[in-house]
Design an enzyme around this catalytic site. Structure first.
Site, mmCIF file in Angstrom:
data_model
loop_
_atom_site.group_PDB
_atom_site.id
_atom_site.type_symbol
_atom_site.label_atom_id
_atom_site.label_comp_id
_atom_site.label_asym_id
_atom_site.label_seq_id
_atom_site.Cartn_x
_atom_site.Cartn_y
_atom_site.Cartn_z
ATOM 1 N N GLY B 9 -82.169 28.667 -20.146
ATOM 2 C CA GLY B 9 -81.449 29.105 -21.337
ATOM 3 C C GLY B 9 -80.794 27.979 -22.120
ATOM 4 N N SER B 10 -80.556 26.856 -21.484
ATOM 5 C CA SER B 10 -79.787 25.769 -22.101
ATOM 6 C C SER B 10 -80.542 25.122 -23.261
ATOM 7 C CB SER B 10 -79.449 24.733 -21.024
ATOM 8 O OG SER B 10 -79.547 23.423 -21.519
#
Lengths: 215, 215
Positions: B9-10
């Site tokens: 997700g980063s």
């Protein structure tokens, strides 16, 4: 023609670009843009930099900003050798990592403390902001436990950038006695060309903060 | 093959994935379980004392800060590739945009959004304005050019698209800026492997946000 730096000595990033230029040894023409008088919002300045931030460099018509990008550009273009911004890929990656550490951690945490005091009427430093900065200083101390300078055993533009940031908060009177490696490195930084010029700007910054702090 | 320690997700991790795809480099992906504190274990701290993701380990050389990683990857594996041009002025502009991303756009977005997602804080109007101002600048930079640092796709676009796409998870409507809208579609359709490298992780980020905001 010397590159021209639009500069405001109180600004840490602006001093960072200049301190890098002093180590690189490139002559710089300085034009002061007084942020306290909002001179950066003048039409003539907006025309060259729509982001109206300081420092901005004009190198024979090529205009750029972002202090650390300026330092990298000046070192690549005008450096006598590649010591300040190594061409060796790993060493360069390490310098860049430290520059981004400054840009997104160290400088940001110092700004989070000082900006509201200088401009927004805040008179105290909140404990969580203090802790935040000290934990970032812990990382810097650790980097410096492994090498003489922040990105290896030679001075690089990561040192000039990070020192310009740190000197601002040192001028406010920040206690770094718990960080022995930073203490050692700060002493080393006294040998940087342009050190006194940087101190002068940092001192003015420190005063701008301290005069608004509740004693 | 370099190891990449990451979480899907980063945004900064996605920027590295996009760069690797654009350069056709295979990475050995190593998921870091932040939730269970894997990044605080001694073996991870040895690689990166700052315990951030992404961290790249290339033949024993460990480097972090996504923007330092992506420029390292081009320098090492695709020297001369237009993704990170070698001409000093062109490169300075790419660096400037990378610093704009880390210091302004992604910074303002994190500052506005993450306290809401991870700290249950209410939306702060002033911080919202900060995000809008950063987007206005990006829209200005994109005026009259296809990509953010000229007419070629560069690592600055890959870094910025990872950041900007994350805004999809928030209430910020970045597509109302016409140049950003056009650029967003262009990068999505021209960045190699966009869907796999950024789309999937973005979906993971959106789900994380949804779950966190429900609590």
């Amino acid at each position: 023609m010397s590159p021209k730096l639009y500069h405001f000595p109180i600004s840490g990033p602006s001093r960072g670009a200049l301190l890098a230029a002093r180590s690189i040894g490139v002559p710089i023409e300085i034009e002061i843009v007084d942020l306290f008088k909002k001179e950066q919002l003048k039409e003539s300045f907006l025309k060259i930099n729509p982001q109206h931030c300081i420092p901005t460099l004009d190198d024979d018509g090529f205009v750029m900003w972002e202090s650390r990008a300026i330092a990298s550009y000046l070192a690549d273009k005008y450096g006598k050798d590649d010591q300040l911004y190594p061409k060796d890929l790993k060493r360069r990656a390490l310098v860049n990592q430290r520059l981004y550490f400054d840009s997104s951690s160290l400088y940001v945490k110092i700004r989070a403390i000082c900006f509201p005091i200088i401009f927004l009427g805040v008179t105290e430093i909140q404990q969580n902001l203090k802790d935040d900065l000290n934990s970032t200083l812990g990382f810097l101390d650790q980097f410096l436990s492994e090498s003489k300078w922040v990105a290896g055993d030679n001075v690089t533009i990561a040192d000039t950038s990070i020192y310009a940031s740190l000197s601002s908060i040192l001028a406010v009177g920040w206690d770094i006695s718990k960080f022995p490696n930073i203490l050692r490195w700060v002493q080393q930084c006294e040998s940087l060309p342009g050190f006194a010029e940087n101190e002068e700007g940092a001192k003015a910054f420190g005063e701008a903060v301290k005069k608004n702090l509740k004693q | 093959m370099p190891d990449l320690y990451y979480v899907p997700g980063s945004a900064p991790c996605r920027a590295v994935l996009l760069t690797a795809r654009a350069l056709n480099i295979n990475l050995n992906l190593k998921l870091v379980d932040l939730h269970h504190g894997e990044h605080l274990k001694p073996e991870y701290l040895k690689l990166n004392p700052q315990h951030t993701v992404p961290t790249l380990v290339d033949d024993g050389f460990s480097i972090w800060e996504s923007r330092a990683i992506i420029t390292y990857l081009v320098n090492k594996y695709a020297k001369g590739n237009p993704l990170y041009p070698e001409d000093p002025k062109a490169r300075a502009l790419v660096d400037q945009r990378l610093y704009f991303d880390i210091g302004t756009l992604y910074q303002k977005f994190s500052d506005y959004f993450y306290p809401q997602v991870f700290g249950g804080a209410p939306a702060d109007k002033e911080k919202f304005t900060g995000v809008e101002n950063a987007l206005k600048l990006l829209d200005t930079f994109l005026e009259g050019q296809k990509y953010c640092a000229g007419n070629n796709l560069t690592v600055a676009d890959l870094s910025l698209i990872a950041s900007v796409s994350s805004l999809e998870a928030s209430d910020v409507n970045f597509l109302k800026y016409p140049n950003i809208k056009r650029w967003y579609e262009t990068v999505k359709s021209t960045a190699p492997g966009y869907e796999e490298a950024n789309g999937k992780g973005l979906q993971a980020f959106k789900e994380l946000v949804k779950n966190m905001m429900k609590k």
